[in-house]
Design an enzyme around this catalytic site. Structure first.
Site, short mmCIF file in Angstrom:
data_model
loop_
_atom_site.label_atom_id
_atom_site.label_comp_id
_atom_site.label_asym_id
_atom_site.label_seq_id
_atom_site.Cartn_x
_atom_site.Cartn_y
_atom_site.Cartn_z
N ARG A 16 0.82 -1.22 0.00
CA ARG A 16 0.00 0.00 0.00
C ARG A 16 0.86 1.27 0.00
NH1 ARG A 16 -3.99 -0.39 4.80
NH2 ARG A 16 -2.17 -1.37 5.76
N GLU A 17 1.95 1.22 -0.77
CA GLU A 17 2.85 2.37 -0.82
C GLU A 17 2.13 3.64 -1.31
OE1 GLU A 17 3.35 -0.63 -2.01
OE2 GLU A 17 5.45 -1.24 -1.96
N ILE A 440 -28.11 2.03 15.34
CA ILE A 440 -27.87 0.98 14.34
C ILE A 440 -26.88 -0.07 14.84
CG2 ILE A 440 -27.26 0.59 11.91
CD1 ILE A 440 -29.86 2.23 12.43
N SER A 442 -23.22 0.24 16.27
CA SER A 442 -21.91 0.60 16.82
C SER A 442 -21.97 1.95 17.51
CB SER A 442 -20.87 0.62 15.71
OG SER A 442 -21.25 1.51 14.69
N GLU A 493 -20.83 -2.67 19.96
CA GLU A 493 -19.85 -3.34 19.08
C GLU A 493 -18.39 -2.97 19.32
OE1 GLU A 493 -21.05 -3.13 14.91
OE2 GLU A 493 -23.16 -3.01 15.45
N TRP A 570 -18.74 -9.17 0.80
CA TRP A 570 -17.52 -8.48 1.18
C TRP A 570 -16.35 -9.45 1.44
CZ3 TRP A 570 -20.09 -4.21 4.78
CH2 TRP A 570 -20.81 -3.34 3.95
N HIS A 650 -30.89 -3.88 8.76
CA HIS A 650 -30.45 -2.52 8.46
C HIS A 650 -29.77 -2.51 7.10
CE1 HIS A 650 -28.39 1.28 8.58
NE2 HIS A 650 -27.23 0.66 8.46
N HIS A 703 -22.56 10.51 8.84
CA HIS A 703 -21.29 10.84 8.19
C HIS A 703 -20.88 12.27 8.47
CE1 HIS A 703 -23.03 7.47 5.92
NE2 HIS A 703 -21.81 7.01 6.01
N1 GLN Z 1 -24.31 -2.56 12.93
C1 GLN Z 1 -23.35 -1.92 12.10
C2 GLN Z 1 -22.88 -0.64 12.78
O1 GLN Z 1 -23.65 -0.02 13.43
C3 GLN Z 1 -23.90 -1.60 10.75
C4 GLN Z 1 -22.87 -1.02 9.83
C5 GLN Z 1 -23.31 -0.81 8.39
O2 GLN Z 1 -24.48 -0.72 8.12
N2 GLN Z 1 -22.41 -0.73 7.45
O3 GLN Z 1 -21.77 -0.25 12.65
ZN ZN Z 2 -25.44 1.32 7.70
#
Ligand code: GLN
Ligand code: ZN
Length: 762
Positions: A16-17, A440, A442, A493, A570, A650, A703
């Site tokens: 990953r240079e 959600i 975390s 989490e 993923w 989710h 975000h």
């Molecule tokens: N449960 C995960 C979190 O809250 C969901 C993350 C995601 O939707 N990408 O981080």
């Molecule tokens: Zn999400």
């Protein structure tokens, strides 16, 4: 002799240079000249490595500081007005970075360009932004300089550029509605002359072959787009004394095949890993074109069965002679660089794998065998032995999993009662108010948590100490949620590095590399787990953490699992059985976890499926089959619980139109989605479908570090209530909080709970 070429090589570097260098440049600790030096040496190394495998001509233009589409936008002078870039100035590196990230070491910050997924990969490109009267010009020299660079090193450069139709299709602009808008085609009149200039510049540099990528030929194209192809390539073909090779990938061409074969170009590349267009249709229509076949998988990491390939290729070689070229199926951008670095993988597993560098070596062996070169025989035999060993290895095949899968057909895919009955029982059991609040999953991943996990993995922190730290964090998260008065709590989490890796490490059948990085966007890379064998769950994975969290509070704590499709999507997935079989195995493992959580007293369980939509095949004809098994896997994982147990899911995006029926078929009691940035307009799909179950449309964008105002969230929920019955609505953020700071999270959630209380008060 059969020719080898390559559609593109991973630019990020074996260690990953490139990531390190661009990030240092952004941080101001690396000079631009030093950054350029890193770029040059990576290109030089990657060309040398490809040349060594016998690849010629060599791709040039696959290198990018951030993204190859962004590079090309800069070459064409497609810089949105807000970047304050003069119409006749060359586009410099910092403008490129400002377009990508909104800021750069020099220049005034401006809103970054939009980024979106590159077809059905996990790579993201920067969406070109076009004005209605967009003009084009050659505004950046770096591609031409790289051609010179390759020549100076003694290589035969093959510039790689996106085709004009693909470029337009992938772009957006206020004047255009969506990818397929025909109005974009009017821009061809201005765009094609610049393409012709570019081709002439290449010809002047002594280039013989140019690769023009037209991956949209693998999509369902509207008629006017399909028809534009002939006209466009007529115009390009005569531009310069060069040979054009049109590259397609990620699918077969199907109804676009004859269009592609009619193009007046010198070569056509077909993806033979994902595509299965009938070559008996292709050969008679090929004329004197070169046929480049992408036979080595550019999207996965398994060594290929060269014997099988030889068998299909030998007759083609006889027919086409030196007009048969061999290549990876697509750019190698989507696989890690070099397997040789993996010093922690056992030899057996390593023997089954192949990264970018090894894939080119496989091609070389294939070519040698095809051309009757005896010197490749030992390598061919080694490959054969590796492929055979993998096929029969007991590490892959677990009879217990096979039995269970065979019996899975008999398992019910339905909850005991329909939603309308379940929800009453759940509300009674959970004692939830109207507009219940939740998150959600975390909570902020503090530097302390990350450090603890790093030390624990490195053996510097013992299990007991590590568990103690995690429990402290869970306690903090539970206490905070009680204090702010959320209704359905989460444990936060803290023990998870990544939502897929965490589960992969606890399941059988997964392996992890040390350096298997793949670029996701810009300097961000992901290291997908490798699913090499039958998946099973040796032990409960999350139960202890959840039991502990629930012991701290009388409010319900929501268990948190990653869904089968997301784990599949993923990871690098085994290629010796259908994807859906692997997905079902994961679903069965999760089913056990769901039931164990229920037994441990967890009354709400969320199975995240953020990658559900990205699994949609490129062609609509294939959607039904995918959605059927994807939904089936979700139900398989979730239905084995009592009516009182509430299942959440989710998904963090909001384009649900194509999949709303499938979402409803998943029959989760509650779905939380991302909508905050769309003003709830994207609930329309749920409204039109009269989605019956509970739904939590995210009320603020996690975000952004900005604190969402109470009124604003109340207002959004009113908008949601205009579209859906208010009894069905939940109040929650639009994704997990792990990337946020505690200070930001506290303010935001406090306001969110206030908003819910206002809504309840009416
Ligand atoms: N449960 C995960 C979190 O809250 C969901 C993350 C995601 O939707 N990408 O981080
Ligand atoms: Zn999400």
């Amino acid at each position: 002799m059969t020719r080898l070429h390559n559609l593109g090589f991973p630019r990020i570097g074996a260690r990953r240079e490139l990531k390190q260098a661009v990030e240092a440049y952004w941080a101001g600790t690396l000079q631009q000249s030093e950054l350029e030096h890193v770029g040059r040496s990576l290109r030089e190394r990657h060309w040398a490595l490809q040349a060594e495998a016998g690849v010629s001509p060599l791709p040039v233009g696959d290198f990018a500081w951030y993204d190859q589409i962004l590079e090309f936008s800069c070459l064409l002078g497609v810089v949105p007005a807000r970047f304050g870039h003069g119409d006749d100035q060359p586009v410099d590196l910092d403008t490129l970075f400002r377009m990508a990230r909104g800021r750069a070491p020099t220049g005034t910050p401006a809103a970054a360009c939009e980024m979106t997924k590159w077809f059905d990969t996990n790579y993201h490109y920067l969406v070109p932004e076009l004005a209605a009267n967009q003009s084009f010009r050659i505004a950046r020299e770096s591609l031409f300089e790289q051609v010179e660079e390759a020549k100076a090193l003694g290589h035969d450069p093959k510039p790689v550029i996106p085709g004009p139709l693909t470029y337009l299709y992938l772009s957006k602009g206020d004047a255009f509605e969506g990818a397929t808008d025909t109005a974009k085609l009017a821009l061809l009149e201005r765009l094609l002359p610049v393409y012709r200039d570019i081709l002439r510049r290449f010809a002047d540099q002594g280039v013989t072959w140019v690769q023009i990528d037209e991956p949209i030929l693998a999509l369902d194209l509207p008629d006017d787009w399909q028809r534009a192809y002939l006209r466009v390539y007529d115009s390009l073909a005569g531009a310069a004394d060069l040979k054009l090779l049109v590259a397609t990938y990620f699918e077969g061409l199907r109804d676009n095949l004859f269009t592609a074969l009619q193009l007046p170009v010198a070569g056509l590349h077909l993806d033979r890993v994902r595509g299965d267009d009938d070559l008996q249709q292709v050969l008679p229509r090929l004329g004197d074109k070169v046929l480049s076949l992408g036979v080595i998988n550019g999207r996965n990491i398994w060594r290929a069965d060269l014997d099988a390939l030889l068998e299909t290729l030998a007759p083609l070689r006889d027919q086409l002679d030196d007009r048969l070229w061999l290549a990876p199926s697509c750019s190698l951008l989507h696989v890690p660089v070099d397997l040789e670095q993996e010093d922690k993988l056992d030899d057996e597993l390593k023997g089954w794998l192949s990264f970018a560098k090894q894939k080119l070596q496989e091609l070389a062996v294939l070519r040698g065998a095809l051309d009757g070169d005896d010197s490749v025989r030992p390598a061919l035999e080694a490959q054969r032995a590796a492929v055979a060993a993998r096929a029969t290895s007991p590490r892959i095949h677990n009879p217990a999993v096979a039995d269970r899968l065979a019996g899975a057909d008999r398992l019910s895919r339905d909850r005991l009662s329909p939603f309308a009955e379940r929800i009453g029982k759940q509300q009674a059991a959970l004692k939830l108010p109207a507009y219940p609040t939740t998150t959600i999953g975390s909570f902020p991943q503090t530097p302390e948590i990350r450090a603890a996990r790093r030390d624990w993995k490195a053996g510097k922190l013992g299990d007991a100490d590590y568990h103690e730290r995690m429990k402290q964090e869970i306690t903090r998260v539970i206490r905070y949620q009680e204090q702010v008065d959320l209704d359905v709590l989460v444990h936060g989490e803290p023990e998870r590095n990544d939502m897929v890796e965490y589960f992969g490490e606890l399941l059988e059948g997964f392996a992890f590399t040390r350096f298997g990085w793949v670029q996701s966007y810009g300097s961000r890379c992901v290291k997908p787990p490798v699913i090499f064998g039958d998946v099973s769950r040796p032990h409960p994975m999350t139960v202890e953490w959840l039991r502990f969290a629930q012991s701290l509070t009388d409010k319900p704590v929501k268990g948190m699992l990653t869904g089968p499709v997301t784990i599949l999507q993923w990871s690098f997935v085994r290629d010796d059985q259908p994807r859906q079989a692997t997905c079902r195995q994961i679903a069965l493992a999760l089913r056990d976890e769901v039931q164990d959580l229920e037994k441990a007293g967890i009354a709400v369980i969320q199975i995240d499926e953020p990658a559900f939509r990205e699994g949609l095949p490129l062609r609509q004809d294939d959607w039904r089959a995918y959605l059927d098994w994807a939904v089936d896997c979700f139900r398989l994982a979730t239905v084995g619980v009592a009516d009182e147990t509430q299942i959440h899911t989710h998904m963090c995006y909001s384009e649900f139109n194509d999949i709303i029926e499938a979402i409803a078929a998943m029959d989760a009691d509650v779905i939380t989605i991302e909508t905050s940035r769309s003003n709830m307009e994207l609930l329309e799909a749920f409204q039109n479908f009269e989605y019956p179950n509970d739904i939590g449309p995210g009320v603020y964008d996690i975000h952004s570090p900005n604190e969402p105002a109470v009124d604003w969230m109340v207002d959004l929920m009113h908008k949601a209530a205009d579209r859906l019955p208010k009894e069905r609505l939940w109040v929650n953020p639009d994704c997990g909080l792990k990337t946020r700071k505690w200070e930001e999270t506290e303010g935001a959630l406090a306001n969110m709970v206030r908003a819910a209380k206002q809504l309840r008060a009416g």
